[in-house]
Motif scaffolding. Structure first.
Motif, PDB file in Angstrom:
ATOM      1  N   GLN A 154      -4.799   3.907  -2.833  1.00 19.44           N
ATOM      2  CA  GLN A 154      -5.376   2.563  -2.960  1.00 19.44           C
ATOM      3  C   GLN A 154      -4.392   2.093  -4.187  1.00 19.44           C
ATOM      4  OE1 GLN A 154      -9.700   0.944  -4.749  1.00 19.44           O
ATOM      5  NE2 GLN A 154      -9.458   2.970  -3.923  1.00 19.44           N
ATOM      6  N   PRO A 155      -4.148   0.708  -3.717  1.00 18.95           N
ATOM      7  CA  PRO A 155      -3.333   0.122  -4.817  1.00 18.95           C
ATOM      8  C   PRO A 155      -4.095  -0.286  -5.949  1.00 18.95           C
ATOM      9  CG  PRO A 155      -3.263  -1.328  -2.863  1.00 18.95           C
ATOM     10  CD  PRO A 155      -3.914   0.085  -2.468  1.00 18.95           C
TER      11      PRO A 155
ATOM     12  N   VAL B  80       1.034  -1.079   0.135  1.00 19.20           N
ATOM     13  CA  VAL B  80       0.060  -0.014   0.029  1.00 19.20           C
ATOM     14  C   VAL B  80       0.810   1.393   0.064  1.00 19.20           C
ATOM     15  CG1 VAL B  80      -1.868   1.249   1.371  1.00 19.20           C
ATOM     16  CG2 VAL B  80      -1.769  -1.392   1.281  1.00 19.20           C
ATOM     17  N   PRO B  81       0.942   1.796  -1.080  1.00 19.81           N
ATOM     18  CA  PRO B  81       1.921   2.985  -1.138  1.00 19.81           C
ATOM     19  C   PRO B  81       1.302   4.278  -0.234  1.00 19.81           C
ATOM     20  CG  PRO B  81       1.036   2.595  -3.496  1.00 19.81           C
ATOM     21  CD  PRO B  81       0.130   1.627  -2.368  1.00 19.81           C
ATOM     22  N   ASP B  82       2.047   4.968   0.402  1.00 24.53           N
ATOM     23  CA  ASP B  82       1.778   6.256   1.085  1.00 24.53           C
ATOM     24  C   ASP B  82       2.400   7.380   0.326  1.00 24.53           C
ATOM     25  OD1 ASP B  82       4.289   6.477   2.088  1.00 24.53           O
ATOM     26  OD2 ASP B  82       3.754   5.406   3.908  1.00 24.53           O
ATOM     27  N   VAL B  83       1.754   8.614   0.724  1.00 25.97           N
ATOM     28  CA  VAL B  83       2.159   9.860   0.118  1.00 25.97           C
ATOM     29  C   VAL B  83       2.035  11.036   1.256  1.00 25.97           C
ATOM     30  CG1 VAL B  83       1.652  11.688  -1.357  1.00 25.97           C
ATOM     31  CG2 VAL B  83       1.027   9.257  -2.139  1.00 25.97           C
ATOM     32  N   ALA B  84       3.083  11.596   1.724  1.00 23.91           N
ATOM     33  CA  ALA B  84       3.100  12.522   2.569  1.00 23.91           C
ATOM     34  C   ALA B  84       2.789  14.008   1.998  1.00 23.91           C
ATOM     35  CB  ALA B  84       4.387  12.409   3.346  1.00 23.91           C
ATOM     36  N   VAL B  85       1.860  14.597   2.526  1.00 22.77           N
ATOM     37  CA  VAL B  85       1.463  15.929   1.999  1.00 22.77           C
ATOM     38  C   VAL B  85       2.015  16.759   3.237  1.00 22.77           C
ATOM     39  CG1 VAL B  85      -0.221  17.293   1.551  1.00 22.77           C
ATOM     40  CG2 VAL B  85      -0.392  14.916   0.831  1.00 22.77           C
ATOM     41  N   ALA B  86       2.630  17.800   3.051  1.00 23.84           N
ATOM     42  CA  ALA B  86       3.080  18.771   3.841  1.00 23.84           C
ATOM     43  C   ALA B  86       2.788  20.334   3.400  1.00 23.84           C
ATOM     44  CB  ALA B  86       4.455  18.816   4.065  1.00 23.84           C
TER      45      ALA B  86
END
Length: 82
Positions: A67-68, A46-52
């Motif tokens: 969502q893969p 499950v890829p994750d993305v950091a939003v800053a």
């Protein structure tokens, strides 16, 4: 174990209410942390993305779980009439 087999094991482990929740996930939706972690425990990537962002000098950050594609395809197959 391949991703499809991992998803099949994950799906088989879910109780009916959790299956209904999973079927409510639309293609392109981000996953809740609970669902993402559950999938990861079964070996699904499950890829994750950091939003800053910076708000008046205060750096804020949140991580969302993408969502893969294999989950999108799996759920479409479950939804398909037989």
């Amino acid at each position: 174990m391949n991703q499809t087999a991992a998803l099949e094991q994950w799906w088989a482990s879910l109780e009916e209410d959790r299956r209904r929740e999973a079927l409510d996930i639309e293609p392109g939706d981000f996953l809740s942390e609970v669902v993402a972690l559950d999938l990861m425990l079964y070996g699904v990537h499950v890829p994750d993305v950091a939003v800053a962002w910076d708000v008046e000098g205060v750096l804020a950050r949140v991580t969302v779980h993408v969502q893969p594609a294999v989950l999108t395809e799996f759920l479409a197959g479950v939804r398909a009439p037989r």
